[in-house]
Motif scaffolding. Structure first.
Motif, PDB file in Angstrom:
ATOM      1  N   ARG A  60       0.827  -1.204   0.000  1.00 31.92           N
ATOM      2  CA  ARG A  60       0.000   0.000   0.000  1.00 31.92           C
ATOM      3  C   ARG A  60       0.864   1.259   0.000  1.00 31.92           C
ATOM      4  O   ARG A  60       1.833   1.373   0.749  1.00 31.92           O
ATOM      5  N   THR A  61       0.474   2.192  -0.835  1.00 33.55           N
ATOM      6  CA  THR A  61       1.094   3.512  -0.871  1.00 33.55           C
ATOM      7  C   THR A  61      -0.027   4.529  -0.768  1.00 33.55           C
ATOM      8  O   THR A  61      -1.199   4.192  -0.845  1.00 33.55           O
ATOM      9  N   GLY A  62       0.319   5.771  -0.604  1.00 34.54           N
ATOM     10  CA  GLY A  62      -0.690   6.815  -0.564  1.00 34.54           C
ATOM     11  C   GLY A  62      -1.613   6.723   0.634  1.00 34.54           C
ATOM     12  O   GLY A  62      -2.797   7.023   0.530  1.00 34.54           O
ATOM     13  N   ILE A  63      -1.096   6.329   1.783  1.00 28.68           N
ATOM     14  CA  ILE A  63      -1.904   6.252   3.005  1.00 28.68           C
ATOM     15  C   ILE A  63      -2.255   7.684   3.427  1.00 28.68           C
ATOM     16  O   ILE A  63      -1.373   8.538   3.529  1.00 28.68           O
ATOM     17  N   PRO A  64      -3.533   7.978   3.643  1.00 28.43           N
ATOM     18  CA  PRO A  64      -3.911   9.342   4.049  1.00 28.43           C
ATOM     19  C   PRO A  64      -3.186   9.777   5.325  1.00 28.43           C
ATOM     20  O   PRO A  64      -2.821   8.952   6.163  1.00 28.43           O
ATOM     21  N   ALA A  65      -3.009  11.086   5.477  1.00 26.95           N
ATOM     22  CA  ALA A  65      -2.304  11.623   6.644  1.00 26.95           C
ATOM     23  C   ALA A  65      -2.930  11.162   7.952  1.00 26.95           C
ATOM     24  O   ALA A  65      -2.225  10.919   8.934  1.00 26.95           O
ATOM     25  N   ASP A  66      -4.249  11.020   7.979  1.00 30.36           N
ATOM     26  CA  ASP A  66      -4.927  10.563   9.186  1.00 30.36           C
ATOM     27  C   ASP A  66      -5.538   9.186   8.956  1.00 30.36           C
ATOM     28  O   ASP A  66      -6.605   8.860   9.469  1.00 30.36           O
ATOM     29  N   GLY A  67      -4.828   8.368   8.195  1.00 35.88           N
ATOM     30  CA  GLY A  67      -5.248   6.999   7.921  1.00 35.88           C
ATOM     31  C   GLY A  67      -4.256   6.027   8.521  1.00 35.88           C
ATOM     32  O   GLY A  67      -3.325   6.408   9.232  1.00 35.88           O
ATOM     33  N   GLY A  68      -4.440   4.751   8.230  1.00 31.51           N
ATOM     34  CA  GLY A  68      -3.549   3.711   8.712  1.00 31.51           C
ATOM     35  C   GLY A  68      -4.303   2.413   8.906  1.00 31.51           C
ATOM     36  O   GLY A  68      -5.304   2.154   8.240  1.00 31.51           O
ATOM     37  N   MET A  69      -3.834   1.615   9.855  1.00 33.14           N
ATOM     38  CA  MET A  69      -4.459   0.324  10.136  1.00 33.14           C
ATOM     39  C   MET A  69      -4.346   0.021  11.625  1.00 33.14           C
ATOM     40  O   MET A  69      -3.298   0.233  12.239  1.00 33.14           O
ATOM     41  N   LEU A  70      -5.446  -0.495  12.172  1.00 30.63           N
ATOM     42  CA  LEU A  70      -5.486  -0.911  13.575  1.00 30.63           C
ATOM     43  C   LEU A  70      -5.587  -2.424  13.629  1.00 30.63           C
ATOM     44  O   LEU A  70      -6.496  -3.010  13.044  1.00 30.63           O
ATOM     45  N   PHE A  71      -4.642  -3.051  14.299  1.00 30.30           N
ATOM     46  CA  PHE A  71      -4.636  -4.496  14.523  1.00 30.30           C
ATOM     47  C   PHE A  71      -5.262  -4.729  15.893  1.00 30.30           C
ATOM     48  O   PHE A  71      -4.614  -4.560  16.928  1.00 30.30           O
ATOM     49  N   ALA A  72      -6.553  -5.064  15.895  1.00 29.30           N
ATOM     50  CA  ALA A  72      -7.257  -5.250  17.161  1.00 29.30           C
ATOM     51  C   ALA A  72      -8.409  -6.229  16.949  1.00 29.30           C
ATOM     52  O   ALA A  72      -9.163  -6.075  16.001  1.00 29.30           O
ATOM     53  N   PRO A  73      -8.508  -7.225  17.792  1.00 33.12           N
ATOM     54  CA  PRO A  73      -7.623  -7.476  18.926  1.00 33.12           C
ATOM     55  C   PRO A  73      -6.295  -8.061  18.468  1.00 33.12           C
ATOM     56  O   PRO A  73      -6.191  -8.641  17.403  1.00 33.12           O
ATOM     57  N   TYR A  74      -5.287  -7.857  19.276  1.00 33.13           N
ATOM     58  CA  TYR A  74      -3.994  -8.462  19.038  1.00 33.13           C
ATOM     59  C   TYR A  74      -3.666  -9.309  20.257  1.00 33.13           C
ATOM     60  O   TYR A  74      -3.701  -8.778  21.360  1.00 33.13           O
ATOM     61  N   PRO A  75      -3.372 -10.565  20.109  1.00 31.67           N
ATOM     62  CA  PRO A  75      -3.358 -11.351  18.880  1.00 31.67           C
ATOM     63  C   PRO A  75      -4.781 -11.635  18.375  1.00 31.67           C
ATOM     64  O   PRO A  75      -5.731 -11.643  19.166  1.00 31.67           O
ATOM     65  N   PRO A  76      -4.921 -11.862  17.063  1.00 31.06           N
ATOM     66  CA  PRO A  76      -6.258 -12.000  16.488  1.00 31.06           C
ATOM     67  C   PRO A  76      -7.033 -13.223  16.965  1.00 31.06           C
ATOM     68  O   PRO A  76      -8.259 -13.218  16.942  1.00 31.06           O
ATOM     69  N   GLU A  77      -6.340 -14.242  17.419  1.00 30.09           N
ATOM     70  CA  GLU A  77      -7.039 -15.447  17.870  1.00 30.09           C
ATOM     71  C   GLU A  77      -7.521 -15.331  19.308  1.00 30.09           C
ATOM     72  O   GLU A  77      -8.128 -16.245  19.848  1.00 30.09           O
ATOM     73  N   GLY A  78      -7.282 -14.181  19.921  1.00 31.48           N
ATOM     74  CA  GLY A  78      -7.741 -13.962  21.288  1.00 31.48           C
ATOM     75  C   GLY A  78      -6.685 -14.347  22.303  1.00 31.48           C
ATOM     76  O   GLY A  78      -5.525 -14.552  21.975  1.00 31.48           O
ATOM     77  N   GLY A  79      -7.095 -14.416  23.532  1.00 32.40           N
ATOM     78  CA  GLY A  79      -6.157 -14.712  24.601  1.00 32.40           C
ATOM     79  C   GLY A  79      -5.573 -13.431  25.175  1.00 32.40           C
ATOM     80  O   GLY A  79      -5.915 -12.325  24.750  1.00 32.40           O
ATOM     81  N   PRO A  80      -4.689 -13.576  26.121  1.00 31.88           N
ATOM     82  CA  PRO A  80      -4.115 -12.396  26.773  1.00 31.88           C
ATOM     83  C   PRO A  80      -3.180 -11.644  25.824  1.00 31.88           C
ATOM     84  O   PRO A  80      -2.675 -12.223  24.861  1.00 31.88           O
ATOM     85  N   PRO A  81      -2.953 -10.365  26.092  1.00 38.87           N
ATOM     86  CA  PRO A  81      -1.983  -9.625  25.284  1.00 38.87           C
ATOM     87  C   PRO A  81      -0.633 -10.323  25.289  1.00 38.87           C
ATOM     88  O   PRO A  81      -0.289 -11.031  26.243  1.00 38.87           O
ATOM     89  N   ARG A  82       0.114 -10.136  24.212  1.00 39.70           N
ATOM     90  CA  ARG A  82       1.467 -10.695  24.135  1.00 39.70           C
ATOM     91  C   ARG A  82       2.361  -9.739  23.358  1.00 39.70           C
ATOM     92  O   ARG A  82       1.870  -8.817  22.708  1.00 39.70           O
ATOM     93  N   GLU A  83       3.654  -9.972  23.436  1.00 42.85           N
ATOM     94  CA  GLU A  83       4.583  -9.111  22.711  1.00 42.85           C
ATOM     95  C   GLU A  83       4.304  -9.220  21.219  1.00 42.85           C
ATOM     96  O   GLU A  83       4.113 -10.313  20.684  1.00 42.85           O
ATOM     97  N   ALA A  84       4.259  -8.086  20.557  1.00 48.04           N
ATOM     98  CA  ALA A  84       4.032  -8.040  19.114  1.00 48.04           C
ATOM     99  C   ALA A  84       5.369  -7.924  18.397  1.00 48.04           C
ATOM    100  O   ALA A  84       6.304  -7.297  18.895  1.00 48.04           O
TER     101      ALA A  84
END
Length: 151
Positions: A60-84
């Motif tokens: 991907r190129t041309g990401i808007p200035a106030d755009g992006g991507m949110l990875f949530a929940p992380y990890p996607p399979e659930g469970g407690p938070p872990r180091e990314a």
């Protein structure tokens, strides 16, 4: 992804198989970061499934200035938070990776990642979500660890 087990730890590094399907399924989210008295609002793609998180912002190129991507929940399979752990293979844009704790505060920010790099970018502690925005944007807006993130 390096291997199936690492696949969930290394978003943004998959091949192109299924890329169109993963992007088509992506939903939008509004993310607000409270940084002191300032509020910064981003309209981002939401990566919730393992496939969407594997795809990330690859190609991907041309990401808007106030755009992006949110990875949530992380990890996607659930469970407690872990180091990314992410890499920028097949990602042509420099990004800031904002690692978010379960309480919604920013743990760390990896600023200005190197496009196409296979070096690992790690959160340094367990996180519940990761926000990717344009490289340098966090510093430009004064976003820092400890700021509160809501979506």
């Amino acid at each position: 992804m390096l291997a199936l087990g690492a696949a969930l730890l290394l978003p943004g590094c998959a091949g192109q198989d299924g890329d169109a399907a993963a992007q088509a399924e992506a939903k939008q989210a509004t993310v607000t970061i409270e940084s002191g008295a300032n509020r910064h609002v981003f309209k981002v793609d939401l990566a919730r499934t393992p496939e969407q998180q594997k795809q990330g912002l690859m190609f991907r190129t041309g990401i808007p200035a106030d755009g992006g991507m949110l990875f949530a929940p992380y990890p996607p399979e659930g469970g407690p938070p872990r180091e990314a752990s992410f890499w920028m293979k097949d990602t042509p844009s420099s990004l800031d990776l904002i690692f978010i704790r379960a309480d919604g505060t920013i743990a760390t920010i990896a600023e200005n990642t190197i496009p196409f790099s296979e070096d690992l970018v790690k959160s340094g502690e367990p996180v519940a979500a990761v926000l990717e925005i344009n490289g340098g944007r966090a510093a430009e807006l004064g976003i820092s660890p400890g700021d509160k993130v809501r979506w």
